[in-house]
Motif scaffolding. Structure first.
Motif, short mmCIF file in Angstrom:
data_model
loop_
_atom_site.label_atom_id
_atom_site.label_comp_id
_atom_site.label_asym_id
_atom_site.label_seq_id
_atom_site.Cartn_x
_atom_site.Cartn_y
_atom_site.Cartn_z
N LYS A 30 -6.31 -57.52 -2.29
CA LYS A 30 -7.56 -57.64 -1.55
C LYS A 30 -8.16 -58.82 -1.95
O LYS A 30 -8.72 -59.81 -1.03
CB LYS A 30 -8.64 -56.45 -1.68
CG LYS A 30 -8.35 -55.18 -0.78
CD LYS A 30 -9.45 -54.12 -1.19
CE LYS A 30 -8.67 -52.91 -0.52
NZ LYS A 30 -9.93 -51.54 -0.81
N ASN A 33 -5.99 -61.51 -0.44
CA ASN A 33 -6.15 -62.18 0.96
C ASN A 33 -7.52 -62.72 1.10
O ASN A 33 -7.55 -63.50 1.99
CB ASN A 33 -6.13 -60.57 1.61
CG ASN A 33 -4.73 -60.04 1.71
OD1 ASN A 33 -3.87 -60.75 1.84
ND2 ASN A 33 -4.80 -58.98 1.92
N PHE A 34 -8.60 -62.22 0.25
CA PHE A 34 -9.89 -62.93 0.44
C PHE A 34 -9.83 -64.49 0.05
O PHE A 34 -10.35 -65.20 0.66
CB PHE A 34 -10.94 -62.09 -0.22
CG PHE A 34 -12.19 -62.63 -0.35
CD1 PHE A 34 -13.06 -62.80 0.67
CD2 PHE A 34 -12.71 -63.54 -1.55
CE1 PHE A 34 -14.20 -63.52 0.60
CE2 PHE A 34 -14.09 -64.25 -1.56
CZ PHE A 34 -14.78 -64.10 -0.32
N TYR A 35 -8.92 -64.66 -0.78
CA TYR A 35 -9.13 -66.12 -1.58
C TYR A 35 -8.03 -66.82 -0.46
O TYR A 35 -8.81 -67.97 -0.13
CB TYR A 35 -8.15 -66.07 -2.68
CG TYR A 35 -7.71 -67.50 -3.35
CD1 TYR A 35 -8.47 -68.29 -3.84
CD2 TYR A 35 -6.39 -67.94 -3.37
CE1 TYR A 35 -8.17 -69.68 -4.21
CE2 TYR A 35 -5.98 -69.12 -3.61
CZ TYR A 35 -6.93 -69.92 -4.16
OH TYR A 35 -6.61 -71.05 -4.34
N GLN A 36 -6.95 -66.40 -0.06
CA GLN A 36 -6.46 -67.18 0.98
C GLN A 36 -7.13 -67.25 2.45
O GLN A 36 -6.96 -68.58 3.01
CB GLN A 36 -5.06 -66.44 1.48
CG GLN A 36 -4.08 -66.48 0.32
CD GLN A 36 -2.87 -65.57 0.69
OE1 GLN A 36 -2.80 -64.50 1.38
NE2 GLN A 36 -1.93 -65.88 -0.46
N ALA A 37 -8.19 -66.43 2.67
CA ALA A 37 -8.86 -66.66 3.89
C ALA A 37 -9.94 -67.75 3.57
O ALA A 37 -10.24 -68.47 4.53
CB ALA A 37 -9.61 -65.26 4.32
N CYS A 38 -10.43 -67.63 2.56
CA CYS A 38 -11.41 -68.97 2.02
C CYS A 38 -10.80 -69.99 2.14
O CYS A 38 -11.22 -70.89 2.70
CB CYS A 38 -11.77 -68.59 0.71
SG CYS A 38 -13.25 -67.08 0.57
N CYS A 39 -9.75 -70.27 1.85
CA CYS A 39 -8.91 -71.52 1.61
C CYS A 39 -8.53 -71.66 3.17
O CYS A 39 -8.50 -72.93 3.59
CB CYS A 39 -7.47 -71.34 1.07
SG CYS A 39 -7.77 -71.29 -0.80
N ARG A 40 -8.06 -70.97 3.96
CA ARG A 40 -7.80 -71.30 5.30
C ARG A 40 -9.07 -71.68 5.99
O ARG A 40 -9.00 -72.72 6.93
CB ARG A 40 -7.00 -70.04 6.14
CG ARG A 40 -5.66 -69.78 5.89
CD ARG A 40 -5.29 -68.65 6.79
NE ARG A 40 -6.02 -67.51 6.83
CZ ARG A 40 -5.58 -66.53 6.05
NH1 ARG A 40 -4.67 -66.72 5.16
NH2 ARG A 40 -6.69 -65.33 5.79
N ASN A 41 -10.09 -71.33 5.99
CA ASN A 41 -11.44 -71.52 6.36
C ASN A 41 -11.97 -72.87 5.90
O ASN A 41 -12.34 -73.66 6.84
CB ASN A 41 -12.50 -70.68 6.07
CG ASN A 41 -13.62 -70.86 6.98
OD1 ASN A 41 -13.77 -71.08 7.93
ND2 ASN A 41 -14.95 -70.44 6.06
N LYS A 44 -9.66 -75.31 7.74
CA LYS A 44 -9.71 -75.65 9.23
C LYS A 44 -11.37 -76.31 9.41
O LYS A 44 -11.18 -77.20 10.45
CB LYS A 44 -9.81 -74.07 9.74
CG LYS A 44 -10.22 -74.03 11.25
CD LYS A 44 -10.24 -72.51 11.64
CE LYS A 44 -10.63 -72.40 13.10
NZ LYS A 44 -10.87 -71.04 13.79
#
Length: 72
Positions: A30, A33-41, A44
């Motif tokens: 979890k 996944n949160f870290y990777q979502a922050c990086c993608r955001n 972007k």
């Protein structure tokens, strides 16, 4: 994530006999996944300058009113 002392650390791919880390596998996934979502955001929605820093809309607004961006 359950790491409370230097004794708690393991070498990569090392198994601990008492199974202490097995209960933290879901939490680790979890957090990753949160870290990777922050990086993608960030990638972007912000732009990367030539020094490697990411700048968003707020940074651009500050430069419009004359606030200097500091680069360390």
């Amino acid at each position: 994530m359950g790491l409370f002392s230097t004794f708690s650390f393991l070498k990569p791919n090392e198994k601990r006999k008492d199974g202490v880390y097995e209960k933290f596998k879901d939490e680790e996934k979890k957090v990753l996944n949160f870290y990777q979502a922050c990086c993608r955001n960030i990638r972007k929605n912000c732009r990367k300058d030539n020094t490697g820093f990411y700048h968003g809309v707020g940074s651009d607004l500050l430069s419009e009113i004359g606030v200097e961006k500091l680069q360390f």
